[in-house]
Scaffold this motif. Structure first.
Motif, short mmCIF file in Angstrom:
data_model
loop_
_atom_site.label_atom_id
_atom_site.label_comp_id
_atom_site.label_asym_id
_atom_site.label_seq_id
_atom_site.Cartn_x
_atom_site.Cartn_y
_atom_site.Cartn_z
N ASN A 75 0.84 -1.20 0.00
CA ASN A 75 0.00 0.00 0.00
C ASN A 75 0.87 1.24 0.00
N GLY A 76 0.48 2.20 -0.83
CA GLY A 76 1.20 3.46 -0.86
C GLY A 76 2.47 3.42 -1.69
N ALA A 77 2.74 2.32 -2.39
CA ALA A 77 3.98 2.20 -3.17
C ALA A 77 3.97 3.08 -4.42
N GLY A 78 2.78 3.47 -4.87
CA GLY A 78 2.69 4.34 -6.05
C GLY A 78 2.03 3.70 -7.26
N LYS A 79 1.37 2.57 -7.07
CA LYS A 79 0.76 1.86 -8.20
C LYS A 79 -0.33 2.68 -8.87
N SER A 80 -1.25 3.18 -8.06
CA SER A 80 -2.34 3.98 -8.64
C SER A 80 -1.80 5.27 -9.23
N THR A 81 -0.80 5.83 -8.59
CA THR A 81 -0.19 7.06 -9.10
C THR A 81 0.41 6.82 -10.49
N LEU A 82 1.05 5.66 -10.65
CA LEU A 82 1.64 5.33 -11.95
C LEU A 82 0.54 5.25 -13.02
N THR A 91 -2.66 -5.19 -9.01
CA THR A 91 -3.37 -6.22 -8.25
C THR A 91 -2.60 -6.61 -7.00
N HIS A 92 -3.33 -7.18 -6.04
CA HIS A 92 -2.69 -7.75 -4.84
C HIS A 92 -2.86 -9.26 -4.85
N ASP A 93 -3.36 -9.77 -5.95
CA ASP A 93 -3.78 -11.17 -5.99
C ASP A 93 -2.87 -12.00 -6.90
N1 LIG Z 1 -4.49 12.35 -3.89
C1 LIG Z 1 -3.30 12.31 -3.33
N2 LIG Z 1 -2.69 13.42 -2.93
C2 LIG Z 1 -1.46 13.39 -2.37
N3 LIG Z 1 -0.74 12.28 -2.18
C3 LIG Z 1 -1.31 11.13 -2.54
C4 LIG Z 1 -2.60 11.07 -3.15
N4 LIG Z 1 -2.88 9.79 -3.44
C5 LIG Z 1 -1.81 9.07 -3.03
N5 LIG Z 1 -0.87 9.87 -2.50
C6 LIG Z 1 0.44 9.45 -1.96
O1 LIG Z 1 1.22 8.95 -3.04
C7 LIG Z 1 1.91 7.77 -2.66
C8 LIG Z 1 1.52 6.62 -3.58
O2 LIG Z 1 0.14 6.33 -3.42
P1 LIG Z 1 -0.66 5.37 -4.39
O3 LIG Z 1 -2.13 5.51 -4.05
O4 LIG Z 1 -0.25 5.59 -5.78
O5 LIG Z 1 -0.16 3.95 -3.90
P2 LIG Z 1 -0.70 2.52 -4.26
O6 LIG Z 1 0.51 1.70 -4.49
O7 LIG Z 1 -1.71 2.61 -5.35
O8 LIG Z 1 -1.38 2.08 -2.91
P3 LIG Z 1 -2.69 1.16 -2.63
O9 LIG Z 1 -2.27 -0.26 -2.84
O10 LIG Z 1 -2.97 1.47 -1.19
O11 LIG Z 1 -3.75 1.63 -3.55
C9 LIG Z 1 1.56 7.53 -1.20
O12 LIG Z 1 2.59 8.06 -0.42
C10 LIG Z 1 0.28 8.28 -1.00
O13 LIG Z 1 0.16 8.74 0.33
#
Ligand SMILES: Nc1ncnc2c1ncn2[C@@H]1O[C@H](COP(=O)(O)OP(=O)(O)OP(=O)(O)O)[C@@H](O)[C@H]1O
Length: 400
Positions: A33-40, A184-186
């Protein structure tokens, strides 16, 4: 061609990723969680802009393009259908918005609904669909937009476990030959949908390999856990049967110093390494046996543990335990240093040298045993036992 080249940084989220995905490849994006997957995915789809770098799709630089002009479709865990439109209109929305005439776009929408076995829902409103049905429609809607790249963000996370297998089979069909990234986490998604897996940790790529390699010899804690293995990180001490000092090569029996104490295994890396190199030992819980007392014999790893819990696993039980400091008749071992730790493993615990340093208490280990063995040993949380695994069955790789 719909290859993806991403070389981006997003400073506020400490993300820096370089990734090339060839046309037609499906990449699983993994990480804690929080690794940046959704951000990517957001950087690829265009809902976020990088602070540096670029994104190219099919050879076009799309960095400055808005999301709707990138030919990327994003499917998230919620179907996010327009509630006021019929299912058919939801699916026809993208072709309509792209200027395709109504009759033609509706025809295309019907075809996609049929393709995802959702043709019978065409006239319904999204509110009248189950989660699994809505997700089918969302897939049809994504495909009707004729994307070059498909992004999936935990597509089954919000669904009943009972519907996930059917949808997975559908996605497998849909993804064949397409360029896609699947968060995914699966493990099942990874092995059934993806060709390649990328593991992110703290905004960086820490593993990027074919799926088969990743599950067989994971190099990151996250991937090891996902593949049901235990990964012990440490430092190469040297060869098991030689005085520490020389280089080790593929197939050599080696010892690495870890938080659990010395761990003996086989060096499986193609690269040779010398003492002090970072090393990773991979333990398959199926190869670990449980004992009341440490056995004697061929080189084995014997770890005193305290049972934390048990989980059913097929017809077996997975026993989760943590390393504990020496107990019973076992004396405290040396506090560190290469040579003494090698001796401790080579000569076995029968000489009273098995020990777990302080840090070992936080190391999580797992062993898969039969329910009968669990009953014989009276396995229960808090019980102190020995986890034993032959050196031959511990694979050791160079770390990063
Ligand atoms: N809307 C936002 N504004 C600011 N920072 C954010 C936002 N969304 C995510 N972050 C930060 O960016 C980093 C990456 O988050 P991200 O959601 O991309 O991770 P993730 O790997 O998709 O996690 P998860 O498995 O929990 O979905 C984290 O440090 C998170 O706190």
């Amino acid at each position: 061609m719909a290859d993806v080249r991403i070389d981006v940084a997003l400073a506020p989220r400490h993300l820096q990723v370089t990734l090339d995905v060839p046309d037609g490849q499906v990449v699983a994006v993994l990480g804690p969680n929080g690794a940046g997957k959704s951000t990517l995915l957001a950087l690829l789809s265009g809902t976020l802009a990088p602070t540096a770098g670029s994104v190219a799709i099919g050879g076009r630089d799309v960095t400055g393009l808005p999301a709707h002009r990138r030919r990327v479709a994003l499917l998230s865990q919620d179907a996010l259908l327009f509630p006021h439109l019929s299912v058919l209109d939801n699916v026809a929305f993208a072709p309509r918005a792209a200027g395709v005439r109504r009759a033609h776009s509706e025809e295309r929408a019907r075809e996609w609904l049929e393709a995802v076995d959702a043709g019978q829902f065409a006239d319904r409103r999204p509110g009248q669909l189950s989660g699994g049905q809505a997700q089918r429609v969302a897939i049809a809607r994504a495909l009707a937009a004729d994307p070059e790249v498909l992004l999936l963000d935990e597509p089954f996370a919000a669904l009943d476990v009972a519907v996930a297998p059917q949808l997975r089979a559908l996605l497998r069909r849909v993804l064949a030959g397409r360029t896609a990234l699947v968060v995914t986490h699966d493990l099942v998604d990874v092995v059934t949908l993806a060709d390649r897996a990328v593991v992110l940790e703290a905004g960086r790529v820490v593993e990027d390999r074919p799926v088969r390699e990743l599950v067989e010899s994971p190099r990151s804690r996250f991937a090891a856990h996902l593949a049901g293995r235990v990964l012990l990180e440490g430092t190469l001490a040297g060869e098991l049967d030689a005085d520490a000092g020389g280089e080790v090569h593929r197939g050599d029996a080696v010892v690495i110093a870890t938080a659990l104490g010395p761990v003996a295994g086989l060096w499986q890396d193609d690269t040779a390494a010398g003492p002090g190199a970072t090393a990773l030992a991979l333990v398959d819980p199926a190869a670990v046996s449980l004992h009341r007392e440490a056995p004697h014999g061929s080189p084995r790893n014997c770890w005193p543990v305290e049972v934390a819990g048990m989980e059913p696993l097929g017809g077996q039980l997975r026993v989760i335990a943590h390393g504990v400091g020496s107990y019973g008749a076992v004396a405290q071992g040396p506090a560190g240093g290469v040579a003494p730790t090698v001796t401790a493993v080579r000569d076995g615990v029968s000489r009273g040298e098995a020990y777990v340093p302080e840090g070992g208490r936080s190391v999580r280990l797992a062993a898969d045993i039969t329910p009968a063995a669990a009953a014989d040993l009276a396995v229960a949380p808090g019980r102190r036992l020995w986890f034993v695994v032959k050196a031959q069955q511990v694979r050791v790789y160079a770390g990063h």
